[in-house]
Design a protein around this motif. Structure first.
Motif, PDB file in Angstrom:
ATOM      1  N   ASN A 146       0.823  -1.205   0.000  1.00  0.00           N
ATOM      2  CA  ASN A 146       0.000   0.000   0.000  1.00  0.00           C
ATOM      3  C   ASN A 146       0.861   1.261   0.000  1.00  0.00           C
ATOM      4  OD1 ASN A 146      -2.716   1.345   0.358  1.00  0.00           O
ATOM      5  ND2 ASN A 146      -1.701   2.065   2.212  1.00  0.00           N
ATOM      6  N   LEU A 147       1.961   1.224   0.741  1.00  0.00           N
ATOM      7  CA  LEU A 147       2.878   2.371   0.785  1.00  0.00           C
ATOM      8  C   LEU A 147       3.368   2.734  -0.612  1.00  0.00           C
ATOM      9  CD1 LEU A 147       4.570   4.232   2.812  1.00  0.00           C
ATOM     10  CD2 LEU A 147       6.415   2.573   2.433  1.00  0.00           C
ATOM     11  N   VAL A 148       3.754   1.710  -1.379  1.00  0.00           N
ATOM     12  CA  VAL A 148       4.282   1.946  -2.727  1.00  0.00           C
ATOM     13  C   VAL A 148       3.151   2.265  -3.705  1.00  0.00           C
ATOM     14  CG1 VAL A 148       5.496   0.863  -4.662  1.00  0.00           C
ATOM     15  CG2 VAL A 148       6.339   0.557  -2.326  1.00  0.00           C
ATOM     16  N   ALA A 149       2.025   1.575  -3.581  1.00  0.00           N
ATOM     17  CA  ALA A 149       0.895   1.798  -4.488  1.00  0.00           C
ATOM     18  C   ALA A 149       0.396   3.235  -4.419  1.00  0.00           C
ATOM     19  CB  ALA A 149      -0.235   0.832  -4.176  1.00  0.00           C
ATOM     20  N   THR A 176      19.983   0.900   1.781  1.00  0.00           N
ATOM     21  CA  THR A 176      19.473   0.070   2.865  1.00  0.00           C
ATOM     22  C   THR A 176      18.717   0.906   3.890  1.00  0.00           C
ATOM     23  OG1 THR A 176      21.428  -1.312   2.506  1.00  0.00           O
ATOM     24  CG2 THR A 176      20.090  -1.807   4.429  1.00  0.00           C
ATOM     25  N   GLU A 177      19.200   2.121   4.139  1.00  0.00           N
ATOM     26  CA  GLU A 177      18.453   3.008   5.022  1.00  0.00           C
ATOM     27  C   GLU A 177      17.092   3.352   4.412  1.00  0.00           C
ATOM     28  OE1 GLU A 177      18.608   7.449   7.061  1.00  0.00           O
ATOM     29  OE2 GLU A 177      20.413   6.657   6.091  1.00  0.00           O
ATOM     30  N   PHE A 178      17.046   3.573   3.106  1.00  0.00           N
ATOM     31  CA  PHE A 178      15.769   3.850   2.451  1.00  0.00           C
ATOM     32  C   PHE A 178      14.811   2.674   2.612  1.00  0.00           C
ATOM     33  CE2 PHE A 178      13.166   3.745  -1.541  1.00  0.00           C
ATOM     34  CZ  PHE A 178      12.355   4.830  -1.233  1.00  0.00           C
ATOM     35  N   THR A 179      15.344   1.457   2.468  1.00  0.00           N
ATOM     36  CA  THR A 179      14.519   0.262   2.672  1.00  0.00           C
ATOM     37  C   THR A 179      14.012   0.197   4.111  1.00  0.00           C
ATOM     38  OG1 THR A 179      15.803  -0.907   0.975  1.00  0.00           O
ATOM     39  CG2 THR A 179      14.459  -2.247   2.454  1.00  0.00           C
ATOM     40  N   LEU A 180      14.898   0.484   5.065  1.00  0.00           N
ATOM     41  CA  LEU A 180      14.494   0.519   6.471  1.00  0.00           C
ATOM     42  C   LEU A 180      13.424   1.583   6.704  1.00  0.00           C
ATOM     43  CD1 LEU A 180      14.879  -0.308   9.468  1.00  0.00           C
ATOM     44  CD2 LEU A 180      16.706   1.422   9.573  1.00  0.00           C
ATOM     45  N   ASP A 181      13.594   2.741   6.098  1.00  0.00           N
ATOM     46  CA  ASP A 181      12.592   3.802   6.253  1.00  0.00           C
ATOM     47  C   ASP A 181      11.234   3.369   5.700  1.00  0.00           C
ATOM     48  OD1 ASP A 181      14.422   5.494   7.461  1.00  0.00           O
ATOM     49  OD2 ASP A 181      14.923   6.572   5.617  1.00  0.00           O
ATOM     50  N   MET A 182      11.237   2.668   4.566  1.00  0.00           N
ATOM     51  CA  MET A 182       9.975   2.153   4.020  1.00  0.00           C
ATOM     52  C   MET A 182       9.336   1.157   4.982  1.00  0.00           C
ATOM     53  SD  MET A 182      10.319   1.734  -0.114  1.00  0.00           S
ATOM     54  CE  MET A 182      11.825   0.745  -0.157  1.00  0.00           C
ATOM     55  N   ILE A 183      10.141   0.260   5.520  1.00  0.00           N
ATOM     56  CA  ILE A 183       9.623  -0.731   6.461  1.00  0.00           C
ATOM     57  C   ILE A 183       9.001  -0.040   7.670  1.00  0.00           C
ATOM     58  CG2 ILE A 183      10.318  -2.537   8.093  1.00  0.00           C
ATOM     59  CD1 ILE A 183      12.425  -3.382   5.962  1.00  0.00           C
ATOM     60  N   ASN A 184       9.712   0.935   8.225  1.00  0.00           N
ATOM     61  CA  ASN A 184       9.189   1.607   9.414  1.00  0.00           C
ATOM     62  C   ASN A 184       7.969   2.469   9.099  1.00  0.00           C
ATOM     63  OD1 ASN A 184      10.824   0.505  11.358  1.00  0.00           O
ATOM     64  ND2 ASN A 184      12.396   2.090  11.203  1.00  0.00           N
ATOM     65  N   ALA A 185       7.945   3.064   7.911  1.00  0.00           N
ATOM     66  CA  ALA A 185       6.751   3.820   7.505  1.00  0.00           C
ATOM     67  C   ALA A 185       5.541   2.897   7.454  1.00  0.00           C
ATOM     68  CB  ALA A 185       6.981   4.484   6.150  1.00  0.00           C
ATOM     69  N   ALA A 186       5.758   1.667   6.963  1.00  0.00           N
ATOM     70  CA  ALA A 186       4.677   0.684   6.915  1.00  0.00           C
ATOM     71  C   ALA A 186       4.275   0.225   8.313  1.00  0.00           C
ATOM     72  CB  ALA A 186       5.103  -0.508   6.061  1.00  0.00           C
ATOM     73  N   ILE A 187       5.256  -0.010   9.171  1.00  0.00           N
ATOM     74  CA  ILE A 187       4.967  -0.476  10.531  1.00  0.00           C
ATOM     75  C   ILE A 187       4.194   0.569  11.326  1.00  0.00           C
ATOM     76  CG2 ILE A 187       6.024  -1.041  12.758  1.00  0.00           C
ATOM     77  CD1 ILE A 187       8.331  -2.355  11.180  1.00  0.00           C
ATOM     78  N   TYR A 188       4.659   1.814  11.265  1.00  0.00           N
ATOM     79  CA  TYR A 188       4.094   2.864  12.117  1.00  0.00           C
ATOM     80  C   TYR A 188       2.999   3.679  11.441  1.00  0.00           C
ATOM     81  CZ  TYR A 188       8.015   1.726  15.135  1.00  0.00           C
ATOM     82  OH  TYR A 188       8.892   1.058  15.950  1.00  0.00           O
ATOM     83  N   THR A 190       3.146   6.020   9.111  1.00  0.00           N
ATOM     84  CA  THR A 190       3.451   7.438   8.941  1.00  0.00           C
ATOM     85  C   THR A 190       4.656   7.610   8.028  1.00  0.00           C
ATOM     86  OG1 THR A 190       4.005   9.524  10.069  1.00  0.00           O
ATOM     87  CG2 THR A 190       4.948   7.509  10.985  1.00  0.00           C
ATOM     88  N   THR A 191       4.701   8.742   7.330  1.00  0.00           N
ATOM     89  CA  THR A 191       5.887   9.111   6.550  1.00  0.00           C
ATOM     90  C   THR A 191       6.582  10.306   7.184  1.00  0.00           C
ATOM     91  OG1 THR A 191       4.500  10.473   5.081  1.00  0.00           O
ATOM     92  CG2 THR A 191       4.994   8.211   4.371  1.00  0.00           C
TER      93      THR A 191
END
Length: 267
Positions: A146-149, A176-188, A190-191
């Protein structure tokens, strides 16, 4: 120091501290394996992920010989793969994994861009045919999709690139930090990048870069894409392995494997 000795030292530093030695966030490069071998490997990674029911997963590749990588770093580029409808050049639509990357700009390696490619492209310049695969839980996969869509992941992009970016602040960013940021945006959900960094600092354990501070400082003098300005004390960065450990610690990963034609090693 004689000029020749200085040049030798400088050449060694450039080799040790080159972008590929750490993040390898580059979409260009010559193939080191026959095209059909790369294609077969890429398809086997896709089949494996699909057989596990993965609609979204974290994927990593090896861009340098293992002996050239700092201790504890096994993969040099990390991204997010999502099962998608893919339009071919002839207009036909097929289903497969689209890989959402942060890559360095070819003409300015201190800057990055977001780019979608596909498994064959992703592994084209790999130094060895080995993949890192993290399959998140179904709930986290849905949130990443959903984050990417909704293109919300683009709000997380910081184009100031450093191969050893500190994952706890916003001064620089690597793949890798960008990937981590995407993961955390999905978890929490928020962007808000400041909130994401606070949460990362609280729960995520980065990799200490096992290269001397002197080498890193010298590298930052000569290479625009190497910087220690965002670090205080130990130089730490996000890696595939630290993301895997993070998701496993909080029961957000269904599977973590090192995948090669010879074996599938579950971690």
């Amino acid at each position: 120091m004689k000029l020749n000795s200085f040049l030798v030292t400088f050449a060694l530093l450039v080799t040790i501290l080159s972008p590929a030695s750490f993040a390898g966030s580059n979409n260009a490069g010559e193939a080191l394996f026959p095209a059909d071998e790369i294609t077969q490997f890429a398809k086997s990674v896709e089949r494996y992920a699909a057989n596990q029911g993965a609609r979204a997963f974290i994927i990593a590749r090896v861009g340098r010989p293992a002996k050239e990588l700092p201790t504890g770093i096994y993969f040099t580029h990390t991204a997010l793969a999502i099962y998608s409808d893919i339009t071919l050049t002839d207009g036909k639509t097929v289903q497969g994994y689209a890989i959402h990357n942060l890559y360095q700009q070819a003409d300015n390696p201190a800057k990055s861009m977001l780019m979608v490619d596909y498994p064959v492209d992703f592994f084209w310049s790999a130094n060895e045919l080995t993949a890192g695969i993290i399959i998140p839980t179904a709930a986290l996969q849905n949130k990443l999709i959903n984050l990417v869509a909704t293109e919300q992941h683009k709000l997380l992009h910081n184009d100031r690139y450093s191969v050893i970016a500190n994952p706890f602040n916003t001064r620089f960013q690597n793949c890798t930090e960008f990937t981590l940021d995407m993961i955390n945006a999905a978890i929490y959900g928020t962007t808000d990048i400041d909130k994401l960094k606070v949460n990362a600092h609280a729960y995520f354990s980065p990799q200490v870069v096992a290269t001397s501070r002197l080498k890193l400082m010298l590298g930052s003098l000569f290479l625009a894409e190497v910087s220690t300005k965002d670090h205080k004390g130990k130089v730490q960065t996000a890696t595939f392995s630290t993301i895997a450990a993070y998701l496993k610690r909080y029961d957000l990963a269904e599977q973590v494997v090192h995948f090669s034609p010879q074996e599938i090693k579950t971690l």
